[in-house]
Design a protein around this motif. Structure first.
Motif, PDB file in Angstrom:
ATOM      1  N   ASN A 144       0.686  -1.279   0.099  1.00 34.69           N
ATOM      2  CA  ASN A 144       0.001   0.184   0.176  1.00 34.69           C
ATOM      3  C   ASN A 144       0.816   1.249  -0.063  1.00 34.69           C
ATOM      4  OD1 ASN A 144      -2.692  -1.179   0.162  1.00 34.69           O
ATOM      5  ND2 ASN A 144      -2.456  -1.720   2.321  1.00 34.69           N
ATOM      6  N   ALA A 145       0.143   2.375  -0.518  1.00 38.99           N
ATOM      7  CA  ALA A 145       1.065   3.685  -0.612  1.00 38.99           C
ATOM      8  C   ALA A 145       2.377   3.585  -1.363  1.00 38.99           C
ATOM      9  CB  ALA A 145       1.196   4.197   0.918  1.00 38.99           C
ATOM     10  N   GLN A 146       2.303   2.924  -2.482  1.00 39.37           N
ATOM     11  CA  GLN A 146       3.367   3.085  -3.251  1.00 39.37           C
ATOM     12  C   GLN A 146       3.223   3.785  -4.594  1.00 39.37           C
ATOM     13  OE1 GLN A 146       6.213   1.587  -2.018  1.00 39.37           O
ATOM     14  NE2 GLN A 146       5.059   1.661  -0.293  1.00 39.37           N
ATOM     15  N   GLY A 147       1.901   4.043  -4.913  1.00 36.89           N
ATOM     16  CA  GLY A 147       1.609   4.798  -6.175  1.00 36.89           C
ATOM     17  C   GLY A 147       0.806   3.984  -7.244  1.00 36.89           C
ATOM     18  N   LYS A 148       0.209   2.715  -6.811  1.00 40.59           N
ATOM     19  CA  LYS A 148      -0.507   1.908  -7.525  1.00 40.59           C
ATOM     20  C   LYS A 148      -1.807   2.780  -8.296  1.00 40.59           C
ATOM     21  CE  LYS A 148      -1.364  -1.547  -4.938  1.00 40.59           C
ATOM     22  NZ  LYS A 148      -0.516  -1.050  -3.785  1.00 40.59           N
ATOM     23  N   THR A 149      -2.640   3.093  -7.321  1.00 43.78           N
ATOM     24  CA  THR A 149      -3.622   3.755  -7.528  1.00 43.78           C
ATOM     25  C   THR A 149      -3.585   5.211  -8.389  1.00 43.78           C
ATOM     26  OG1 THR A 149      -4.900   3.206  -5.756  1.00 43.78           O
ATOM     27  CG2 THR A 149      -5.733   4.981  -6.426  1.00 43.78           C
ATOM     28  N   ASN A 150      -2.399   5.770  -8.020  1.00 46.31           N
ATOM     29  CA  ASN A 150      -2.156   7.091  -8.706  1.00 46.31           C
ATOM     30  C   ASN A 150      -2.099   6.964 -10.367  1.00 46.31           C
ATOM     31  OD1 ASN A 150      -1.719   8.280  -6.408  1.00 46.31           O
ATOM     32  ND2 ASN A 150       0.265   8.212  -6.101  1.00 46.31           N
ATOM     33  N   ILE A 151      -1.597   5.695 -10.723  1.00 41.96           N
ATOM     34  CA  ILE A 151      -1.686   5.303 -12.369  1.00 41.96           C
ATOM     35  C   ILE A 151      -3.178   5.236 -12.604  1.00 41.96           C
ATOM     36  CG2 ILE A 151      -1.147   3.416 -14.008  1.00 41.96           C
ATOM     37  CD1 ILE A 151       1.315   2.904 -12.105  1.00 41.96           C
ATOM     38  N   LEU A 152      -3.939   4.390 -11.842  1.00 42.97           N
ATOM     39  CA  LEU A 152      -5.338   4.563 -12.673  1.00 42.97           C
ATOM     40  C   LEU A 152      -6.080   5.923 -12.371  1.00 42.97           C
ATOM     41  CD1 LEU A 152      -6.568   1.222 -10.829  1.00 42.97           C
ATOM     42  CD2 LEU A 152      -5.286   1.634 -12.895  1.00 42.97           C
ATOM     43  N   GLU A 153      -5.752   6.721 -11.212  1.00 41.86           N
ATOM     44  CA  GLU A 153      -6.181   7.974 -11.226  1.00 41.86           C
ATOM     45  C   GLU A 153      -5.804   8.732 -12.524  1.00 41.86           C
ATOM     46  OE1 GLU A 153      -5.925  11.554  -7.919  1.00 41.86           O
ATOM     47  OE2 GLU A 153      -4.219  10.759  -8.545  1.00 41.86           O
ATOM     48  N   ALA A 154      -4.633   8.664 -12.867  1.00 42.24           N
ATOM     49  CA  ALA A 154      -4.117   9.558 -14.161  1.00 42.24           C
ATOM     50  C   ALA A 154      -5.034   9.013 -15.427  1.00 42.24           C
ATOM     51  CB  ALA A 154      -2.657   9.147 -14.396  1.00 42.24           C
TER      52      ALA A 154
END
Length: 363
Positions: free
Chosen positions: A32-42
């Motif tokens: 968690n908190a590594q940046g996985k969701t940030n890619i989907l968010e983009a």
């Protein structure tokens, strides 16, 4: 329709990132908190011009930077579309499609259709009406350009009308100008109500069968649209609340107050459903959205599953995974056991660690 590639610069925790995707299943895993969701968010930002987290553009820019970039190549109808988003802290975002700047963010919406599912989507079922209105609006804006136009204008009318109502408290003679805003409120609001009603009718056709299958044939789910006012009585209700609105300085009648409910065997799941029922309901809603988008646009949308499989039991996991054939899918998870156990087909696998992405062949 599918996403071919993504490039990020000074976006969230990514200084520079370049990724190419499979047309099939793309999985991002890591702690968690590594940046996985940030890619989907983009990717969601490319489709809707907004973050699914509801944050401002300035919050998307990497800490310590004044601007960031999101670049994406989309293949639609055999044609390449390059979308560039330029995020700036002090100014509105800049958007270009194939190198041509567009002047309104709304011109981008509809190019890419995304169905996004995360544990937070449980809020659509259990939280207040604003979450359900947001769900309707985000999907309808992707599907219907005229709805996006009407909604934008309606929201501006409500804003200006509220400003006028507050001014009337100080200058009563301004009440004579209220009818001008009423006419526009009725014009755009009536179209929104009609389109939402049709959308909920279409969605109902999908969700009944899906939920019946997900619940093992035990539960019958339906959606009930609850407009704040009907098309036929909008003008009448507006006149009834005229004096009240002047007193409180706010528009109290219209589709900005709409809601809808999830009725399972005559039980309102928001009020009386168990956590398990609400979770299954949210899954049914997203799978119905997937089917409806395909029916209306004639293409498979892109599906994004943000850490949802860990929230589902084995039967619901299997049903979801079996529904993914032929759809470009992006999945985030912390581990791979769940996919190995289900012999899940993985086309591209990426390990995410502290803002770094490594394509791997672990499975």
């Amino acid at each position: 329709m599918y996403i071919k590639s993504l490039r990020l610069a000074d976006y969230r925790n990514y200084e520079n990132l370049s990724m190419d995707f499979s047309e099939g299943t793309n999985i991002f895993y890591g702690d968690n908190a590594q940046g996985k969701t940030n890619i989907l968010e983009a990717l969601y930002l490319i489709a809707t011009t907004k973050s699914h987290r509801g944050v401002y553009d300035k919050d998307l820019i990497r800490f310590g930077c004044e601007e960031g970039h999101v670049r994406c190549v989309i293949i639609k109808g055999g044609i390449d579309y390059q979308v560039d988003l330029h995020l700036r802290k002090a100014r509105a975002k800049g958007i270009a499609i194939n190198g041509q700047r567009i002047h309104r963010a709304s011109e981008l919406i509809g190019l890419l259709h995304i169905v996004f599912f995360s544990p937070e989507d449980l809020s659509i079922v259990k939280d207040g009406p604003s979450q359900r209105r947001r769900f309707m609006d985000m999907e309808l804006c992707q599907l219907d350009e005229s709805y996006l136009y009407d909604l934008n204008h309606y929201n501006k009318v409500v804003e200006q009308r509220n400003k006028l109502l507050r001014q009337i408290l100080e200058v009563p003679s301004l009440a004579a100008t209220l009818d001008v805003w009423n006419d526009q409120l009725l014009e755009y609001g009536t179209k929104i109500i009609r389109r939402r009603r049709a959308f909920m009718t279409d969605l109902n056709e999908m969700i009944r069968e899906i939920h019946l299958n997900l619940s093992g044939g035990r539960e019958h789910l339906s959606l009930c649209y609850e407009p704040n006012v009907t098309e036929d009585h909008f003008e009448e209700e507006l006149q009834k609340v005229r004096e009240r609105e002047k007193y409180i300085g706010s528009t109290v009648v219209g589709p900005h107050k709409d809601d809808f409910s999830f009725i399972c065997d005559e039980i309102d799941l928001r009020k009386f459903g168990s956590q398990g029922q609400q979770r299954t309901c949210a899954l049914s809603l997203k799978l119905s959205e997937l089917q409806l988008v395909k029916k209306l646009i004639g293409e498979e949308p892109v599906l994004m599953l943000d850490d949802v499989l860990s929230e589902l039991d084995t039967n619901r996991q299997n049903y979801l995974l079996n529904s993914l054939g032929g759809i470009q899918t992006f999945i985030t998870c912390t581990g791979l056991d769940e996919f190995v156990n289900h012999r899940f087909s993985i086309d591209r696998l990426y390990r995410i660690c502290e803002g770094r992405v490594v394509e791997t062949n672990e499975v």
